[in-house]
Design an enzyme around this catalytic site. Structure first.
Site, PDB file in Angstrom:
ATOM      1  N   GLN A  13       0.850  -1.190   0.000  1.00  0.00           N
ATOM      2  CA  GLN A  13       0.000   0.000   0.000  1.00  0.00           C
ATOM      3  C   GLN A  13       0.886   1.241   0.000  1.00  0.00           C
ATOM      4  O   GLN A  13       1.854   1.319   0.767  1.00  0.00           O
ATOM      5  CB  GLN A  13      -0.909   0.058   1.219  1.00  0.00           C
ATOM      6  CG  GLN A  13      -1.924   1.187   1.041  1.00  0.00           C
ATOM      7  CD  GLN A  13      -2.740   1.493   2.275  1.00  0.00           C
ATOM      8  OE1 GLN A  13      -2.204   1.799   3.321  1.00  0.00           O
ATOM      9  NE2 GLN A  13      -4.051   1.411   2.139  1.00  0.00           N
ATOM     10  N   CYS A  50      -6.375   7.464   4.692  1.00  0.00           N
ATOM     11  CA  CYS A  50      -5.606   7.843   5.888  1.00  0.00           C
ATOM     12  C   CYS A  50      -6.079   9.200   6.422  1.00  0.00           C
ATOM     13  O   CYS A  50      -6.047  10.203   5.703  1.00  0.00           O
ATOM     14  CB  CYS A  50      -4.120   7.880   5.550  1.00  0.00           C
ATOM     15  SG  CYS A  50      -3.134   8.331   6.975  1.00  0.00           S
ATOM     16  N   ARG A  71      -8.881  -3.793  13.228  1.00  0.00           N
ATOM     17  CA  ARG A  71      -8.756  -3.900  14.683  1.00  0.00           C
ATOM     18  C   ARG A  71      -9.202  -5.267  15.185  1.00  0.00           C
ATOM     19  O   ARG A  71      -8.674  -5.782  16.170  1.00  0.00           O
ATOM     20  CB  ARG A  71      -9.565  -2.781  15.359  1.00  0.00           C
ATOM     21  CG  ARG A  71      -8.971  -1.392  15.130  1.00  0.00           C
ATOM     22  CD  ARG A  71      -9.980  -0.324  15.476  1.00  0.00           C
ATOM     23  NE  ARG A  71     -11.220  -0.542  14.762  1.00  0.00           N
ATOM     24  CZ  ARG A  71     -12.418  -0.130  15.167  1.00  0.00           C
ATOM     25  NH1 ARG A  71     -12.535   0.524  16.296  1.00  0.00           N
ATOM     26  NH2 ARG A  71     -13.483  -0.372  14.438  1.00  0.00           N
TER      27      ARG A  71
HETATM   28  C1  FMN Z   1      -3.259   0.917  14.214  1.00  0.00           C
HETATM   29  C2  FMN Z   1      -3.910   1.147  12.895  1.00  0.00           C
HETATM   30  C3  FMN Z   1      -3.130   1.389  11.779  1.00  0.00           C
HETATM   31  C4  FMN Z   1      -3.726   1.598  10.534  1.00  0.00           C
HETATM   32  N1  FMN Z   1      -2.931   1.791   9.429  1.00  0.00           N
HETATM   33  C5  FMN Z   1      -3.500   1.892   8.201  1.00  0.00           C
HETATM   34  C6  FMN Z   1      -2.704   1.981   7.023  1.00  0.00           C
HETATM   35  O1  FMN Z   1      -1.472   1.975   7.068  1.00  0.00           O
HETATM   36  N2  FMN Z   1      -3.342   2.062   5.832  1.00  0.00           N
HETATM   37  C7  FMN Z   1      -4.709   2.073   5.733  1.00  0.00           C
HETATM   38  O2  FMN Z   1      -5.246   2.131   4.628  1.00  0.00           O
HETATM   39  N3  FMN Z   1      -5.475   1.988   6.825  1.00  0.00           N
HETATM   40  C8  FMN Z   1      -4.907   1.883   8.051  1.00  0.00           C
HETATM   41  N4  FMN Z   1      -5.701   1.747   9.144  1.00  0.00           N
HETATM   42  C9  FMN Z   1      -7.166   1.673   8.975  1.00  0.00           C
HETATM   43  C10 FMN Z   1      -7.603   0.215   8.837  1.00  0.00           C
HETATM   44  O3  FMN Z   1      -6.990  -0.398   7.738  1.00  0.00           O
HETATM   45  C11 FMN Z   1      -9.125   0.096   8.695  1.00  0.00           C
HETATM   46  O4  FMN Z   1      -9.536   0.738   7.535  1.00  0.00           O
HETATM   47  C12 FMN Z   1      -9.867   0.679   9.864  1.00  0.00           C
HETATM   48  O5  FMN Z   1      -9.248   0.365  11.090  1.00  0.00           O
HETATM   49  C13 FMN Z   1     -11.315   0.176   9.922  1.00  0.00           C
HETATM   50  O6  FMN Z   1     -11.351  -1.208  10.042  1.00  0.00           O
HETATM   51  P1  FMN Z   1     -11.725  -1.952  11.433  1.00  0.00           P
HETATM   52  O7  FMN Z   1     -13.018  -1.395  11.883  1.00  0.00           O
HETATM   53  O8  FMN Z   1     -11.760  -3.404  11.074  1.00  0.00           O
HETATM   54  O9  FMN Z   1     -10.641  -1.596  12.393  1.00  0.00           O
HETATM   55  C14 FMN Z   1      -5.142   1.569  10.405  1.00  0.00           C
HETATM   56  C15 FMN Z   1      -5.913   1.328  11.529  1.00  0.00           C
HETATM   57  C16 FMN Z   1      -5.322   1.110  12.759  1.00  0.00           C
HETATM   58  C17 FMN Z   1      -6.188   0.848  13.957  1.00  0.00           C
END
Ligand code: FMN
Length: 727
Positions: A399, A431, A595
């Site tokens: 990514q 992001c 998460r």
């Molecule tokens: C610690 C952390 C780091 C993340 N880093 C990225 C990232 O590098 N690139 C990205 O597209 N999303 C990133 N996200 C967002 C997640 O990929 C995801 O879209 C978001 O957490 C929602 O999904 P969930 O509800 O399953 O957590 C990050 C989220 C968390 C919590």
């Protein structure tokens, strides 16, 4: 003896009691874990003895923990407007990597900014001439007396190095897996792969051991992997060439030149009819202008790969996806998730400029493990499986984030050249971090559809066989979703592309996180909206089919993607029930988990087996042990590698502690947004693993990595985890 995993039947949820005073569900007020409790201002009376079992606390954002596991604590007040731990987690690591570059915007209350990690190194290092040599076979050190490192192996082992670890069954995990340890004498478990032998003249010599049988067994499956099974390693020479701007990007440069000219000419053509334009109508340039622009393209550009020439990708119900996760989505964690059933993994977000400039730390993010190279294990339709080529069918994608098309294109071109083992290259358009957003990258692209389309089209043109995917949010602002419009543009193309007959921009897959940038992690992800987008994409795919070069014989599935844009939903997935619901009812091809995987990586096993798994604390500890082993294999088993492994393990534990064992819940499914009242586990270990105090996390790392050195520091991302437990 603690019971092993229990497969749990979901009890029926019961009706909510209207009289219960509870706070609103809001992740910004997220709190809780065994023993550490910081309730929001409007605190429920949850610490009081049990409510009747039929109270459905889920509706109120409270995890329905059975009365017998709830405990009473003295709560500490916490400001209501504090940043949520999830926001802190997503944002803080980027800030860390930016070397403490300050975000001058809004203050992030509750976050520990400028975190430092101390140092992990030997009191005095061993000279590199000695690192892999048997005691009497070390070469000359060219620095002689002036060398500041130790040359006497026995002195180094006795005085300058900490004692061997007595954990992990007393065997170095690198040696155990590969038959040879890349840390040599510096390994913190060198005793397991060294011995003393008697030489011919009766002297005792310390020697390092290798295990030929293990080495043979460890041979990586992917041809271009290193002996320890790592792919996508850029050579130092190539990195230096990038740093010194000696590496050309001809495809990206040609495309950017063409795209700039086309935009200018298109603008001119439209401008000639400015009166019409003023009325708000877009008009086509005349036929001659169109022909000129197309000729111009042919002159400048190699024809881009057609969709049918791209690597095939597949997202289906059998391919749950591990999200890109800055800091957390490191190789050891991805390996663990892969072992537990994740079928597609992404790198942490890499920034385009540092990639183009040859930054070591950014290129490191692209490294992947041999185990991430296998194709998805279950592909429907025999003919699809037949077409798979193990050397190419990786399940790991990169990514990147970029704010300008030329940056995205150059980064894509260098990736396609130096990291060939990529299934896809994904453009981050989600992001939310202020620094990234203000730069015009990440979620800022959600408000610039034309630019984004140019990026995707251009990336596709220069990535050769690697498909391009995109990860978006619903929009930047709350209640103003723009994703549907964007999706339409990503699948079919906008005005400019229709004028020039460019065809679709070619996003092979779109992932939608069902929240806006403004929303961050507050409230639930909007799966209603995601489902509308899924339906839209299905309609658009039909339309796109007519526009693309998809060959429709004999079975479109033989062709890459069968000519379709896949659609992956993302947000709050926390069990196989969520997963199945989203695939079956929201109509997404697959679901991305972020998460949920950090809190319980066996979510992928739940998805695969279609049942809740009540993992015992011992089993969960075994996953931590596995991470520790994978960490030492990735970062080295010397003092530095142990320190790095400890740091990233602690980062993971800052999520893992939030798991409330499902055996403690009144009813299922568990909800990731629910906050638990203070609770205790079914045994001491379970209670410890649920502690929100970072000192307990350090204790857990010490079970596998030995005592943390005095110089080691760890500050949790969120201040709430610095608090001491009470009561
Ligand atoms: C610690 C952390 C780091 C993340 N880093 C990225 C990232 O590098 N690139 C990205 O597209 N999303 C990133 N996200 C967002 C997640 O990929 C995801 O879209 C978001 O957490 C929602 O999904 P969930 O509800 O399953 O957590 C990050 C989220 C968390 C919590």
């Amino acid at each position: 003896m603690e019971p092993e995993t229990t497969k749990v039947q979901a009890p029926e949820a019961s009706v909510a009691a209207p009289d219960m005073e509870v706070p609103k569900r809001d992740a910004a007020n997220d709190f809780g874990a065994a023993g550490v409790d910081e309730p929001p201002a409007k605190k429920a009376r949850l610490d009081e003895p049990s409510k009747p079992a039929h109270v459905d606390m889920r509706d109120r954002g409270i995890a329905p923990i059975k009365a017998e596991y709830r405990i009473q604590i003295t709560p500490k007040p916490r400001p209501a407007e504090e940043t949520s731990p999830d926001d802190a987690a997503e944002a803080a690591p980027r800030d860390d990597r930016d070397g403490g570059k300050k975000d001058k915007g809004k203050k992030k209350k509750g976050q520990n900014t400028n975190r430092s990690y101390g140092t992990s190194k030997d009191a005095k290092g061993l000279c590199s001439t000695r690192m892999f040599a048997n005691e009497f076979a070390a070469g000359e050190c060219q620095f002689g007396e002036k060398c500041r490192f130790e040359h006497d192996l026995r002195v180094y082992l006795k005085d300058h190095k900490r004692e061997d670890l007595t954990t992990l069954n007393n065997i170095c995990p690198v040696y155990e897996a590969l038959g040879k340890c890349s840390s040599g004498w510096k390994c913190r478990m060198v005793g397991s792969h060294s011995t003393e032998r008697e030489t011919e003249d009766g002297k005792k010599e310390l020697i390092l051991l290798e295990d030929a049988e293990r080495m043979e067994k460890a041979r990586p499956r992917v041809a271009n992997a290193t002996p320890d099974g790592i792919v996508n390693i850029i050579s130092n020479q190539d990195k230096i060439a990038l740093t010194r701007k000696r590496e050309d990007t001809p495809r990206a440069d040609a495309y950017t030149t063409w795209a700039t000219q086309v935009s200018a000419e298109l603008e001119k053509a439209i401008h000639q009819r400015s009166t019409v334009r003023e009325k708000g109508e877009l008009v086509e340039p005349n036929e001659q202008a169109k022909i000129d622009m197309q000729e111009n393209r042919a002159q400048f550009l190699e024809p881009p790969f057609m969709p049918s020439e791209k690597r095939r990708i597949y997202f289906g119900p059998e391919t749950p996806v591990l999200a890109p996760l800055t800091t957390q989505g490191n190789m050891p964690f991805r390996r663990l998730c892969g072992d537990l059933g994740a079928q597609f993994t992404y790198s942490e977000m890499a920034m385009s400029m540092p990639l183009i400039q040859g930054s070591k730390s950014e290129w490191t993010l692209l490294k992947a493990h041999d185990s991430e190279m296998a194709p998805p294990t279950v592909i429907p339709g025999d003919n699809i499986v037949q077409g798979y080529d193990n050397s190419k069918d990786f399940k790991f994608g990169a990514q990147i984030a970029a704010n300008k098309p030329w940056q995205a294109l150059k980064a894509t071109e260098v990736l396609s050249k130096f990291t060939p083992n990529l299934r896809v290259i994904d453009l981050n358009c989600g992001c939310p971090i202020e620094l990234v957003f203000r730069d015009g990258a990440g979620s800022a692209l959600l408000d610039h559809h034309s630019k984004l389309e140019k990026m995707i089209r251009g990336m596709n043109a220069v990535s050769q066989e690697i498909p391009i995917t995109v990860k978006i949010r619903m929009g930047t602002k709350d209640n103003q979703p723009t994703a549907q419009k964007l999706v339409e543009r990503m699948v079919l193309g906008g005005y400019e592309s229709s004028v020039l007959d460019l065809g679709p921009p070619g996003a092979a897959a779109i992932t939608l996180h069902g929240r806006s940038r403004q929303q961050r992690y507050t409230r639930q992800a909007d799966w209603g909206y995601i489902s509308e987008c899924a339906a839209l994409i299905k309609r658009l795919n039909k339309k796109q089919d007519a526009l693309s070069d998809t060959i429709r014989e004999p079975d479109a599935r033989h062709m890459p993607n069968g000519g379709k844009t896949y659609f992956v939903g993302n947000g709050d997935c926390y069990s196989h029930t969520d997963y199945d619901d989203h695939v079956n009812n929201a109509g997404v091809d697959s679901v991305m988990v972020a998460r949920g995987a950090l809190i319980k990586p066996w979510i992928f096993e739940e998805i695969q087996t279609g049942q809740y798994l009540d993992k015992s604390a011992t089993e969960r500890l075994a996953y931590i042990e596995k991470f520790a082993k994978y960490g030492l294999q990735a970062w080295g088993s010397d003092e530095h590698g142990v320190g790095t492994t400890r740091r990233f393990l602690l980062e993971w534990l800052s999520f893992a502690y939030r798991y409330v064992p499902i055996g403690l819940l009144e009813y299922l499914p568990p909800n990731i947004q629910d906050r638990p009242p203070a609770w205790r586990g079914r045994n001491e270990l379970e209670t410890l693993m649920g502690s929100g105090n970072y000192k307990d996390w350090i204790k857990i790392t010490e079970m596998f990595l030995g005592p943390a050195p005095d110089t080691f520091k760890f500050e949790p991302k969120h201040k709430s985890n610095s608090y001491e437990a009470e009561g």
